[in-house]
Design an enzyme around this catalytic site. Structure first.
Site, PDB file in Angstrom:
ATOM      1  N   ASN A 149      -6.975 -19.714 -18.283  1.00  0.00           N
ATOM      2  CA  ASN A 149      -7.468 -18.338 -18.428  1.00  0.00           C
ATOM      3  C   ASN A 149      -6.372 -17.280 -18.562  1.00  0.00           C
ATOM      4  O   ASN A 149      -6.619 -16.210 -19.107  1.00  0.00           O
ATOM      5  CB  ASN A 149      -8.449 -17.996 -17.290  1.00  0.00           C
ATOM      6  N   SER A 226      -9.454 -24.629 -10.345  1.00  0.00           N
ATOM      7  CA  SER A 226     -10.688 -24.571  -9.560  1.00  0.00           C
ATOM      8  C   SER A 226     -10.439 -25.051  -8.120  1.00  0.00           C
ATOM      9  O   SER A 226      -9.494 -25.802  -7.856  1.00  0.00           O
ATOM     10  CB  SER A 226     -11.745 -25.455 -10.219  1.00  0.00           C
ATOM     11  N   GLU A 247      -3.732 -22.016  -5.801  1.00  0.00           N
ATOM     12  CA  GLU A 247      -4.506 -20.771  -5.956  1.00  0.00           C
ATOM     13  C   GLU A 247      -5.765 -21.150  -6.713  1.00  0.00           C
ATOM     14  O   GLU A 247      -5.700 -21.744  -7.788  1.00  0.00           O
ATOM     15  CB  GLU A 247      -3.698 -19.712  -6.697  1.00  0.00           C
ATOM     16  N   CYS A 281      -9.858 -15.197 -12.147  1.00  0.00           N
ATOM     17  CA  CYS A 281     -10.145 -15.622 -10.773  1.00  0.00           C
ATOM     18  C   CYS A 281     -10.476 -14.399  -9.914  1.00  0.00           C
ATOM     19  O   CYS A 281     -11.180 -14.505  -8.921  1.00  0.00           O
ATOM     20  CB  CYS A 281      -8.967 -16.376 -10.211  1.00  0.00           C
ATOM     21  N   GLN A 328     -17.036 -24.422 -21.146  1.00  0.00           N
ATOM     22  CA  GLN A 328     -17.258 -23.145 -20.461  1.00  0.00           C
ATOM     23  C   GLN A 328     -18.596 -22.538 -20.891  1.00  0.00           C
ATOM     24  O   GLN A 328     -19.358 -22.018 -20.079  1.00  0.00           O
ATOM     25  CB  GLN A 328     -16.158 -22.151 -20.867  1.00  0.00           C
ATOM     26  N   GLU A 458       1.822 -16.044  -4.446  1.00  0.00           N
ATOM     27  CA  GLU A 458       2.635 -16.147  -5.649  1.00  0.00           C
ATOM     28  C   GLU A 458       3.144 -14.757  -6.030  1.00  0.00           C
ATOM     29  O   GLU A 458       2.729 -13.758  -5.467  1.00  0.00           O
ATOM     30  CB  GLU A 458       1.789 -16.693  -6.812  1.00  0.00           C
TER      31      GLU A 458
HETATM   32  P1  NAD Z   1      -9.435 -26.813 -13.358  1.00  0.00           P
HETATM   33  O1  NAD Z   1      -9.327 -27.046 -11.889  1.00  0.00           O
HETATM   34  O2  NAD Z   1     -10.467 -27.560 -14.104  1.00  0.00           O
HETATM   35  O3  NAD Z   1      -8.061 -27.190 -14.074  1.00  0.00           O
HETATM   36  C1  NAD Z   1      -6.850 -26.594 -13.671  1.00  0.00           C
HETATM   37  C2  NAD Z   1      -5.702 -27.516 -14.059  1.00  0.00           C
HETATM   38  O4  NAD Z   1      -5.797 -28.711 -13.284  1.00  0.00           O
HETATM   39  C3  NAD Z   1      -5.727 -27.956 -15.532  1.00  0.00           C
HETATM   40  O5  NAD Z   1      -4.410 -28.024 -16.021  1.00  0.00           O
HETATM   41  C4  NAD Z   1      -6.332 -29.339 -15.444  1.00  0.00           C
HETATM   42  O6  NAD Z   1      -5.977 -30.166 -16.524  1.00  0.00           O
HETATM   43  C5  NAD Z   1      -5.732 -29.845 -14.144  1.00  0.00           C
HETATM   44  N1  NAD Z   1      -6.449 -30.949 -13.510  1.00  0.00           N
HETATM   45  C6  NAD Z   1      -7.758 -31.273 -13.608  1.00  0.00           C
HETATM   46  N2  NAD Z   1      -8.027 -32.378 -12.865  1.00  0.00           N
HETATM   47  C7  NAD Z   1      -6.865 -32.740 -12.266  1.00  0.00           C
HETATM   48  C8  NAD Z   1      -6.504 -33.782 -11.363  1.00  0.00           C
HETATM   49  N3  NAD Z   1      -7.382 -34.677 -10.930  1.00  0.00           N
HETATM   50  N4  NAD Z   1      -5.218 -33.838 -10.944  1.00  0.00           N
HETATM   51  C9  NAD Z   1      -4.311 -32.924 -11.348  1.00  0.00           C
HETATM   52  N5  NAD Z   1      -4.590 -31.925 -12.218  1.00  0.00           N
HETATM   53  C10 NAD Z   1      -5.853 -31.833 -12.670  1.00  0.00           C
HETATM   54  O7  NAD Z   1      -9.563 -25.240 -13.573  1.00  0.00           O
HETATM   55  P2  NAD Z   1      -9.714 -24.445 -14.956  1.00  0.00           P
HETATM   56  O8  NAD Z   1     -11.097 -24.644 -15.462  1.00  0.00           O
HETATM   57  O9  NAD Z   1      -8.572 -24.753 -15.853  1.00  0.00           O
HETATM   58  O10 NAD Z   1      -9.530 -22.934 -14.486  1.00  0.00           O
HETATM   59  C11 NAD Z   1     -10.562 -22.160 -13.972  1.00  0.00           C
HETATM   60  C12 NAD Z   1     -10.456 -22.063 -12.476  1.00  0.00           C
HETATM   61  O11 NAD Z   1      -9.165 -21.586 -12.123  1.00  0.00           O
HETATM   62  C13 NAD Z   1     -11.434 -21.095 -11.853  1.00  0.00           C
HETATM   63  O12 NAD Z   1     -11.984 -21.672 -10.703  1.00  0.00           O
HETATM   64  C14 NAD Z   1     -10.564 -19.900 -11.489  1.00  0.00           C
HETATM   65  O13 NAD Z   1     -11.052 -19.117 -10.441  1.00  0.00           O
HETATM   66  C15 NAD Z   1      -9.287 -20.575 -11.144  1.00  0.00           C
HETATM   67  N6  NAD Z   1      -8.152 -19.655 -11.234  1.00  0.00           N
HETATM   68  C16 NAD Z   1      -7.585 -19.219 -10.076  1.00  0.00           C
HETATM   69  C17 NAD Z   1      -6.531 -18.323 -10.120  1.00  0.00           C
HETATM   70  C18 NAD Z   1      -5.866 -17.852  -8.854  1.00  0.00           C
HETATM   71  O14 NAD Z   1      -4.730 -17.412  -8.928  1.00  0.00           O
HETATM   72  N7  NAD Z   1      -6.523 -17.924  -7.714  1.00  0.00           N
HETATM   73  C19 NAD Z   1      -6.061 -17.856 -11.351  1.00  0.00           C
HETATM   74  C20 NAD Z   1      -6.671 -18.314 -12.503  1.00  0.00           C
HETATM   75  C21 NAD Z   1      -7.716 -19.222 -12.437  1.00  0.00           C
END
Ligand code: NAD
Length: 478
Positions: A149, A226, A247, A281, A328, A458
């Site tokens: 995102n 996530s 995060e 997020c 999405q 961060e």
């Molecule tokens: P996601 O958890 O599906 O993926 C995040 C990353 O993790 C990707 O690179 C993905 O390929 C990787 N991943 C997936 N499964 C994994 C595993 N088993 N082991 C290691 N890595 C793995 O999240 P997303 O859909 O890419 O992003 C959206 C989410 O991110 C939302 O929940 C949002 O709130 C969160 N987010 C949080 C922040 C923050 O700073 N708090 C910022 C941006 C997004």
């Protein structure tokens, strides 16, 4: 554009699979091809990072800073090109995406300057003729896993502090942001980063991401994504006794009190809820309004929402574009269907684009559900917000905290006493008065409470604490 790995200073096209990327703004348009890595590729990247560590860690810090300054200058020069690619790949409107790239430039400059800043304290010793002081030591090899995102800013807010502290990096970006990741890595390569210091591995999270956290010889892991994946990352890191930060998700509230200035409040709520199609997020996804102002707020919200332009990511008029991907789109549409079945529409925007062209979702605010409803409790991560009524400030505060998440929260009021109580009593890492919930500044610490984070922070100086460990040194010179 095709994705590529960058391992040990070489551009290598992995061969474990490929995916054609279609623009979420126009699904008939091909943006490029992603080449997927195997576990072997990420293990090789880990070895390259380990081999590069001792030279990079012992390099004079201002020398590391010079390379980051160079990367900042190059990214600034190439900002339009990087922003255009990222907009096409994940659908964030170009005007916002340019701002994100410039944030990346500022992050690089900020952390580059750390190369000439103090790294410790002198602490009086209890013995005569002893100099006691602290210094930062790098963690070592750091694994970085990023979401789609913020395809430019989030990777840079992890990579830049990791590098200036003397760590080497293996970066696994989100699948949906792999072209942008390749483009950002090119900037680091052109800036002259030595071979193996930063290694990019494009691939699936469940395979390559998982191998990174489970099998690569790591000393630290920084993850954003996530809550479900983050908890998995944390459990593996804890078992391996590796320093980690996660995060994760949010369900952020904007609380509107009866004395709020609606000319400030409504634009801030709309921006918090709908910019980036609600895929931040820190996006506002619960709007909690004191009963006495609810009617006036809803009327103004409807009027302003009707003026919002929803179009292609490359259309400079777009306030919000499509959501980022088919997956999405399906998830967000399932919540829109649920909202139409079980809630009432409080306000809804219109699309200024043919909905068949891409993954477009009209911005939606719904009401009439109770506090434990899925629409109120689950992170939707799309342009859908829920309006809740509170009888007074105390109820608004308790509703605001009634979530497993704790990333950001805003209050809108002219009453400084209630505003300050809100800042004190809200269980969220980012709390604000008369400002949208989604604001973040690179020079300030960023992160959540409760299930939104591993409770680390961060950006700003906080990132240096994560990417280093303190050594306490003592020298007897008597
Ligand atoms: P996601 O958890 O599906 O993926 C995040 C990353 O993790 C990707 O690179 C993905 O390929 C990787 N991943 C997936 N499964 C994994 C595993 N088993 N082991 C290691 N890595 C793995 O999240 P997303 O859909 O890419 O992003 C959206 C989410 O991110 C939302 O929940 C949002 O709130 C969160 N987010 C949080 C922040 C923050 O700073 N708090 C910022 C941006 C997004």
């Amino acid at each position: 554009m095709e994705s590529s790995n960058w391992i040990n200073g070489e551009w290598i096209v992995p061969t474990a699979g490929e995916m054609v990327v279609h623009s979420p703004s126009d699904v008939k348009q091909e943006v490029g091809v992603i080449h997927l890595s195997s576990v072997k590729d990420v293990l090789e990247a880990g070895r390259a990072a380990r081999n590069a560590l001792s030279v990079w860690a012992s390099m004079i810090p201002s020398g590391r800073g010079d390379i980051l300054f160079k990367a900042a200058a190059l990214l600034e020069e190439q900002a339009d090109d990087v922003a255009r690619l990222a907009s096409m790949e994940m659908g964030k409107p170009i005007s916002e995406m340019k701002g994100e790239v410039i944030r990346g430039v500022n992050l690089l400059k900020y952390y580059a300057a750390e190369g000439v800043r103090a790294v410790g304290d002198v602490i009086p010793a209890s013995q005569d003729k002893v100099l006691q002081y602290t210094k930062r030591a790098p963690l070592g090899v750091v694994g970085i896993i990023t979401p789609w995102n913020f395809p430019v800013a989030i990777p840079i807010w992890k990579i830049a502090p990791a590098l200036i502290c003397g760590n080497t990096v293996v970066w696994k970006p989100a699948e949906v942001a792999s072209l942008s990741a390749t483009r950002v890595t090119r900037v680091f390569a052109e800036a002259g980063l030595p071979a193996g210091v930063l290694n990019l591995v494009v691939g699936q999270g469940s395979l390559v991401g998982n191998a990174l956290i489970e099998q690569v010889d790591l000393d630290g892991i920084s993850f954003t994504g996530s809550t479900k994946t983050g908890m998995h990352v944390a459990s593996i890191a804890a078992k391996r006794n590796i320093k980690y930060q996660t995060e994760m998700g949010g369900k952020n509230a904007a609380v509107i009190l009866d004395d709020a200035d609606l000319t400030v409040t409504v634009p801030a709520v709309l921006s918090g809820a709908f910019r980036s199609a609600g895929q931040k997020c820190t996006a506002t996804s619960r709007i909690i309004v004191e009963k006495s102002i609810e009617g006036a707020f809803r009327d103004k919200l409807r009027d302003e929402l009707a003026k919002i332009y929803v179009g292609s990511a490359l259309d400079p008029k777009s306030y919000l574009g499509p959501v980022a991907s088919q997956a999405q789109y399906e998830t967000v549409c399932s919540y829109v269907d649920l909202a139409h079945k079980e809630a009432q529409v409080a306000a809804e925007g219109e699309l200024q684009v043919d909905p068949q062209r891409g993954y477009y979702v009209a911005p939606l605010v719904v009401e009439g559900v109770d506090a434990q409803h899925r629409l109120v409790q689950e992170e939707i991560f799309g342009p859908v917000a829920v309006l809740l009524e509170a009888h007074d400030f105390e109820e608004a505060l308790s509703q605001c905290n009634d979530t497993v998440y704790g990333l950001s929260a805003s209050v809108f009021t002219r009453d400084i006493r209630r505003g300050m109580r809100f800042l004190d009593e809200t269980q969220a890492g980012m709390v604000r008065i008369n400002l949208e919930s989604a604001g973040v500044e690179y020079q300030a610490p960023f992160g959540g409470m409760k299930s939104s984070s591993s409770h680390s922070r961060e950006q700003g100086q906080a990132a240096l604490d994560f990417y280093s460990q303190t050594k306490t040194c003592a020298v007897y010179f008597g």
